[in-house]
Motif scaffolding. Structure first.
Motif, PDB file in Angstrom:
ATOM      1  N   LEU A   1       7.416  -0.862  10.134  1.00  0.00           N
ATOM      2  CA  LEU A   1       8.519  -0.517  11.024  1.00  0.00           C
ATOM      3  C   LEU A   1       9.605   0.258  10.290  1.00  0.00           C
ATOM      4  O   LEU A   1      10.338   1.026  10.896  1.00  0.00           O
ATOM      5  CB  LEU A   1       9.103  -1.788  11.642  1.00  0.00           C
ATOM      6  CG  LEU A   1       8.135  -2.589  12.514  1.00  0.00           C
ATOM      7  CD1 LEU A   1       8.807  -3.847  13.020  1.00  0.00           C
ATOM      8  CD2 LEU A   1       7.623  -1.754  13.659  1.00  0.00           C
ATOM      9  N   ASN A   2       9.704   0.077   8.984  1.00  0.00           N
ATOM     10  CA  ASN A   2      10.648   0.815   8.158  1.00  0.00           C
ATOM     11  C   ASN A   2      10.189   2.274   8.103  1.00  0.00           C
ATOM     12  O   ASN A   2       9.095   2.577   7.632  1.00  0.00           O
ATOM     13  CB  ASN A   2      10.703   0.210   6.757  1.00  0.00           C
ATOM     14  CG  ASN A   2      11.740   0.837   5.871  1.00  0.00           C
ATOM     15  OD1 ASN A   2      12.041   2.015   5.976  1.00  0.00           O
ATOM     16  ND2 ASN A   2      12.275   0.037   4.970  1.00  0.00           N
ATOM     17  N   LYS A   3      11.014   3.172   8.594  1.00  0.00           N
ATOM     18  CA  LYS A   3      10.651   4.595   8.708  1.00  0.00           C
ATOM     19  C   LYS A   3      10.415   5.265   7.359  1.00  0.00           C
ATOM     20  O   LYS A   3       9.840   6.340   7.297  1.00  0.00           O
ATOM     21  CB  LYS A   3      11.741   5.360   9.471  1.00  0.00           C
ATOM     22  CG  LYS A   3      11.971   4.842  10.875  1.00  0.00           C
ATOM     23  CD  LYS A   3      10.790   5.111  11.742  1.00  0.00           C
ATOM     24  CE  LYS A   3      11.096   4.697  13.178  1.00  0.00           C
ATOM     25  NZ  LYS A   3       9.965   4.396  13.961  1.00  0.00           N
ATOM     26  N   GLU A   4      10.862   4.649   6.269  1.00  0.00           N
ATOM     27  CA  GLU A   4      10.682   5.234   4.947  1.00  0.00           C
ATOM     28  C   GLU A   4       9.284   5.008   4.390  1.00  0.00           C
ATOM     29  O   GLU A   4       8.937   5.577   3.361  1.00  0.00           O
ATOM     30  CB  GLU A   4      11.730   4.676   3.986  1.00  0.00           C
ATOM     31  CG  GLU A   4      13.151   5.075   4.365  1.00  0.00           C
ATOM     32  CD  GLU A   4      14.189   4.532   3.410  1.00  0.00           C
ATOM     33  OE1 GLU A   4      13.824   4.126   2.287  1.00  0.00           O
ATOM     34  OE2 GLU A   4      15.367   4.528   3.789  1.00  0.00           O
ATOM     35  N   GLU A   5       8.487   4.194   5.060  1.00  0.00           N
ATOM     36  CA  GLU A   5       7.144   3.896   4.580  1.00  0.00           C
ATOM     37  C   GLU A   5       6.108   4.577   5.473  1.00  0.00           C
ATOM     38  O   GLU A   5       6.170   4.488   6.695  1.00  0.00           O
ATOM     39  CB  GLU A   5       6.916   2.395   4.549  1.00  0.00           C
ATOM     40  CG  GLU A   5       7.873   1.702   3.588  1.00  0.00           C
ATOM     41  CD  GLU A   5       7.346   0.394   3.087  1.00  0.00           C
ATOM     42  OE1 GLU A   5       6.124   0.143   3.171  1.00  0.00           O
ATOM     43  OE2 GLU A   5       8.164  -0.389   2.590  1.00  0.00           O
ATOM     44  N   ALA A   6       5.169   5.243   4.847  1.00  0.00           N
ATOM     45  CA  ALA A   6       4.126   5.976   5.572  1.00  0.00           C
ATOM     46  C   ALA A   6       3.002   5.037   6.004  1.00  0.00           C
ATOM     47  O   ALA A   6       2.737   4.013   5.354  1.00  0.00           O
ATOM     48  CB  ALA A   6       3.559   7.075   4.689  1.00  0.00           C
ATOM     49  N   ASP A   7       2.338   5.389   7.102  1.00  0.00           N
ATOM     50  CA  ASP A   7       1.149   4.666   7.529  1.00  0.00           C
ATOM     51  C   ASP A   7       0.053   4.857   6.482  1.00  0.00           C
ATOM     52  O   ASP A   7       0.024   5.864   5.769  1.00  0.00           O
ATOM     53  CB  ASP A   7       0.658   5.193   8.874  1.00  0.00           C
ATOM     54  CG  ASP A   7       1.599   4.850  10.024  1.00  0.00           C
ATOM     55  OD1 ASP A   7       2.597   4.145   9.791  1.00  0.00           O
ATOM     56  OD2 ASP A   7       1.324   5.295  11.144  1.00  0.00           O
TER      57      ASP A   7
ATOM     58  N   ARG B   1       8.763 -11.183   2.436  1.00  0.00           N
ATOM     59  CA  ARG B   1       9.401 -10.578   1.269  1.00  0.00           C
ATOM     60  C   ARG B   1       9.336  -9.073   1.439  1.00  0.00           C
ATOM     61  O   ARG B   1       8.325  -8.540   1.871  1.00  0.00           O
ATOM     62  CB  ARG B   1       8.693 -10.974  -0.026  1.00  0.00           C
ATOM     63  CG  ARG B   1       8.778 -12.443  -0.317  1.00  0.00           C
ATOM     64  CD  ARG B   1      10.147 -12.760  -0.876  1.00  0.00           C
ATOM     65  NE  ARG B   1      10.277 -14.180  -1.131  1.00  0.00           N
ATOM     66  CZ  ARG B   1      11.310 -14.896  -0.760  1.00  0.00           C
ATOM     67  NH1 ARG B   1      12.301 -14.356  -0.122  1.00  0.00           N
ATOM     68  NH2 ARG B   1      11.355 -16.167  -1.023  1.00  0.00           N
ATOM     69  N   GLY B   2      10.409  -8.402   1.121  1.00  0.00           N
ATOM     70  CA  GLY B   2      10.442  -6.949   1.235  1.00  0.00           C
ATOM     71  C   GLY B   2      11.010  -6.512   2.573  1.00  0.00           C
ATOM     72  O   GLY B   2      11.358  -7.328   3.426  1.00  0.00           O
ATOM     73  N   ASP B   3      11.101  -5.192   2.742  1.00  0.00           N
ATOM     74  CA  ASP B   3      11.741  -4.647   3.944  1.00  0.00           C
ATOM     75  C   ASP B   3      10.862  -3.678   4.730  1.00  0.00           C
ATOM     76  O   ASP B   3      11.346  -2.901   5.520  1.00  0.00           O
ATOM     77  CB  ASP B   3      13.057  -3.964   3.573  1.00  0.00           C
ATOM     78  CG  ASP B   3      12.860  -2.744   2.684  1.00  0.00           C
ATOM     79  OD1 ASP B   3      11.719  -2.479   2.258  1.00  0.00           O
ATOM     80  OD2 ASP B   3      13.852  -2.059   2.412  1.00  0.00           O
ATOM     81  N   SER B   4       9.553  -3.744   4.530  1.00  0.00           N
ATOM     82  CA  SER B   4       8.678  -2.780   5.203  1.00  0.00           C
ATOM     83  C   SER B   4       8.643  -2.962   6.719  1.00  0.00           C
ATOM     84  O   SER B   4       8.303  -2.033   7.442  1.00  0.00           O
ATOM     85  CB  SER B   4       7.259  -2.847   4.642  1.00  0.00           C
ATOM     86  OG  SER B   4       6.615  -4.033   5.040  1.00  0.00           O
ATOM     87  N   MET B   5       9.017  -4.132   7.212  1.00  0.00           N
ATOM     88  CA  MET B   5       8.978  -4.383   8.655  1.00  0.00           C
ATOM     89  C   MET B   5      10.379  -4.511   9.249  1.00  0.00           C
ATOM     90  O   MET B   5      10.553  -5.002  10.352  1.00  0.00           O
ATOM     91  CB  MET B   5       8.151  -5.638   8.947  1.00  0.00           C
ATOM     92  CG  MET B   5       6.683  -5.494   8.620  1.00  0.00           C
ATOM     93  SD  MET B   5       5.846  -4.191   9.547  1.00  0.00           S
ATOM     94  CE  MET B   5       5.631  -4.990  11.116  1.00  0.00           C
TER      95      MET B   5
END
Length: 111
Positions: A83-89, A17-21
């Motif tokens: 993997l989504n560049k909009e999310e910070a480590d 669920r979601g798009d973080s990866m």
């Protein structure tokens, strides 16, 4: 979902669920994909094999289940990467994780 399990262990299927990866690449993990993951027992958490595992499933005590890459470990602290560049480590203390799984198989929703 039928699969052949290569060894003993606790395996679970997770629906993403979601798009973080997700990103524009062949290894993208998209919403609706399924991940077969094997639980890693806590006694093995002191030294994770980061270069050998593409994705991890973490069951965080407060934030719930998340799929991330783990890019760094210093004792009980890991760095999680999307993997989504909009999310910070971000860093996570392993004491805040109740279960840790590593991906064994990815089933894409769009074949």
């Amino acid at each position: 979902i039928p699969t052949t399990l290569p060894d003993d262990g606790n395996y679970l299927w997770f629906e993403v669920r979601g798009d973080s990866m997700s990103y524009d690449g062949k290894n993208s993990i998209e919403q609706g994909d399924f991940i077969l993951a094997r639980e890693l027992q806590r006694v093995h958490w002191n030294q994770l094999y980061l270069s050998k595992v593409w994705a991890w499933v973490l069951n965080h005590k407060e934030q719930g289940v998340m799929v991330k890459q783990i890019t760094w470990q210093d004792k009980n602290v890991i760095t999680c990467h999307s993997l989504n560049k909009e999310e910070a480590d971000f860093d996570v203390d392993l004491n805040d994780i109740s279960q840790l799984f590593y991906m064994k198989e990815l089933r894409k929703v769009n074949f």
